[in-house]
Scaffold this active site. Structure first.
Site, PDB file in Angstrom:
ATOM      1  N   ASP A  63     -12.746 -53.190   4.487  1.00  0.00           N
ATOM      2  CA  ASP A  63     -13.443 -53.569   5.720  1.00  0.00           C
ATOM      3  C   ASP A  63     -14.963 -53.571   5.566  1.00  0.00           C
ATOM      4  O   ASP A  63     -15.500 -53.110   4.550  1.00  0.00           O
ATOM      5  CB  ASP A  63     -13.026 -52.620   6.859  1.00  0.00           C
ATOM      6  CG  ASP A  63     -13.041 -51.153   6.442  1.00  0.00           C
ATOM      7  OD1 ASP A  63     -13.684 -50.821   5.431  1.00  0.00           O
ATOM      8  OD2 ASP A  63     -12.402 -50.341   7.118  1.00  0.00           O
ATOM      9  N   ASP A 106      -8.525 -41.248  14.788  1.00  0.00           N
ATOM     10  CA  ASP A 106      -7.669 -41.954  15.745  1.00  0.00           C
ATOM     11  C   ASP A 106      -6.459 -42.584  15.055  1.00  0.00           C
ATOM     12  O   ASP A 106      -5.708 -43.335  15.671  1.00  0.00           O
ATOM     13  CB  ASP A 106      -8.464 -43.020  16.517  1.00  0.00           C
ATOM     14  CG  ASP A 106      -8.970 -44.135  15.605  1.00  0.00           C
ATOM     15  OD1 ASP A 106      -8.751 -44.066  14.372  1.00  0.00           O
ATOM     16  OD2 ASP A 106      -9.591 -45.091  16.115  1.00  0.00           O
ATOM     17  N   HIS A 112      -6.545 -44.621  12.418  1.00  0.00           N
ATOM     18  CA  HIS A 112      -6.720 -45.956  11.835  1.00  0.00           C
ATOM     19  C   HIS A 112      -6.684 -45.937  10.311  1.00  0.00           C
ATOM     20  O   HIS A 112      -7.067 -44.961   9.677  1.00  0.00           O
ATOM     21  CB  HIS A 112      -8.009 -46.642  12.336  1.00  0.00           C
ATOM     22  CG  HIS A 112      -9.295 -46.052  11.851  1.00  0.00           C
ATOM     23  ND1 HIS A 112     -10.450 -46.062  12.608  1.00  0.00           N
ATOM     24  CD2 HIS A 112      -9.647 -45.449  10.685  1.00  0.00           C
ATOM     25  CE1 HIS A 112     -11.437 -45.501  11.932  1.00  0.00           C
ATOM     26  NE2 HIS A 112     -10.971 -45.119  10.762  1.00  0.00           N
ATOM     27  N   GLU A 166      -7.632 -50.204  14.608  1.00  0.00           N
ATOM     28  CA  GLU A 166      -7.698 -49.219  15.669  1.00  0.00           C
ATOM     29  C   GLU A 166      -6.380 -49.178  16.448  1.00  0.00           C
ATOM     30  O   GLU A 166      -5.539 -50.078  16.306  1.00  0.00           O
ATOM     31  CB  GLU A 166      -8.870 -49.568  16.593  1.00  0.00           C
ATOM     32  CG  GLU A 166     -10.230 -49.583  15.895  1.00  0.00           C
ATOM     33  CD  GLU A 166     -10.715 -48.214  15.436  1.00  0.00           C
ATOM     34  OE1 GLU A 166      -9.888 -47.313  15.153  1.00  0.00           O
ATOM     35  OE2 GLU A 166     -11.937 -48.031  15.345  1.00  0.00           O
TER      36      GLU A 166
HETATM   37  P1  PGA Z   1     -13.899 -40.618   6.447  1.00  0.00           P
HETATM   38  O1  PGA Z   1     -13.399 -41.923   7.187  1.00  0.00           O
HETATM   39  O2  PGA Z   1     -13.397 -40.699   5.043  1.00  0.00           O
HETATM   40  O3  PGA Z   1     -15.403 -40.697   6.502  1.00  0.00           O
HETATM   41  O4  PGA Z   1     -13.345 -39.457   7.191  1.00  0.00           O
HETATM   42  C1  PGA Z   1     -12.082 -42.314   7.027  1.00  0.00           C
HETATM   43  C2  PGA Z   1     -11.778 -43.532   7.859  1.00  0.00           C
HETATM   44  O5  PGA Z   1     -12.371 -43.707   8.934  1.00  0.00           O
HETATM   45  O6  PGA Z   1     -10.928 -44.333   7.439  1.00  0.00           O
END
Ligand code: PGA
Length: 263
Positions: free
Chosen positions: A67, A136, A138, A143
């Site tokens: 992404d 959340d 994702h 999302e």
């Molecule tokens: P993080 O993010 O590794 O910074 O916890 C993970 C994500 O949002 O996929």
């Protein structure tokens, strides 16, 4: 799903890097899906060490990132293009022509999304997709409510994601509201999936996606539908799983069960 619980972040990073390295050694032209965020930084460090010290060869590897924020140019310090270059690509011998990171700073993200999917197809599909997980639930920026059939597209970020990612920006208002992300359908087509997670803040969502129902409200739960998904956790992220003992037994007795049980 195979659940591997490691002691801490360092151990999670080492075990996941060794997993990825094995896949590259088995297939020199591996098509590797990559993730950003704090979670994979340690994994990338270990892969860089394996490259420097043991000659792990990325020259034929093709990579596709999950992404990118809409609106950030590739040189922006908060862009995922920048993140990947600084934390990984510039330290290994990957060929720049083989590196694909979604572009968010373009006039027509929709058209770009079609092109990105076509490049994945052209490469023969993703062999191994590496994922983190948001609080959340994702994966990528899929999302809550994202369709399990979704493809690469623009997605509006959830409030919690914007709050969580504000730590990288000067002010929460600077966090982009949209991202281009591979879809759940895109991710599920990968031949193998490796999700990594660490820390107590991920414990609830880790328990939900592994042991809870399959639901688009926790998009990582889609991995329950994949036949070759591995999850590598540290103790903190695994702390709310109810079947830890079973996962650990399987991990420690893999040599006995490998040929007999499914995931
Ligand atoms: P993080 O993010 O590794 O910074 O916890 C993970 C994500 O949002 O996929």
């Amino acid at each position: 799903m195979e659940i591997i619980i490691t002691s801490d972040y360092e151990d999670m990073s080492r075990v996941s890097a060794e997993y990825i390295a094995r896949e590259i050694k088995n297939k020199h032209d591996l098509v590797l899906g990559l993730a950003t965020g704090d979670t994979p930084i340690g994994t990338y460090k270990h892969l860089i060490n394996l490259h420097n010290e043991e000659g792990l060869d990325f020259s034929k590897v093709k990579s596709f990132n999950l992404d990118e924020y809409v609106g950030l140019a590739p040189l922006h310090v908060n862009s995922y293009n920048y993140f990947m270059r600084e934390n990984f690509f510039k330290h290994v011998n990957i060929n720049q022509e083989n590196v694909f990171v979604p572009q968010g700073h373009i006039d027509d993200p929709e058209q770009f999304s079609f092109w990105y999917e076509s490049q994945i197809q052209k490469a023969g599909g993703i062999d191994l997709q590496v994922l983190g997980i948001g609080r959340d639930g994702h994966i990528g920026f899929n999302e809550p409510g994202s369709s399990f059939a979704s493809r690469t597209r623009v997605k509006a970020l959830y409030k919690q994601t914007i709050e969580d990612n504000a730590r990288f920006f000067n002010h929460i208002d600077e966090v982009p509201r949209f991202a281009v992300t591979m879809g759940i359908g895109t991710i599920l087509e990968s031949r193998k999936i490796l999700l990594i997670a660490n820390g107590r803040s991920k414990a609830d969502v880790v328990a939900q996606f592994i042991e809870g129902p399959v639901t688009s409200q926790v998009t990582a739960s889609a991995l329950q539908l994949h036949c070759y998904a591995t999850v590598i956790l540290d103790e903190d992220a695994a702390s709310k799983l109810t079947r830890k003992e079973y996962y650990n037994w399987v991990r420690d007795n893999k040599h006995m069960v490998q040929k007999r049980v499914g995931r």
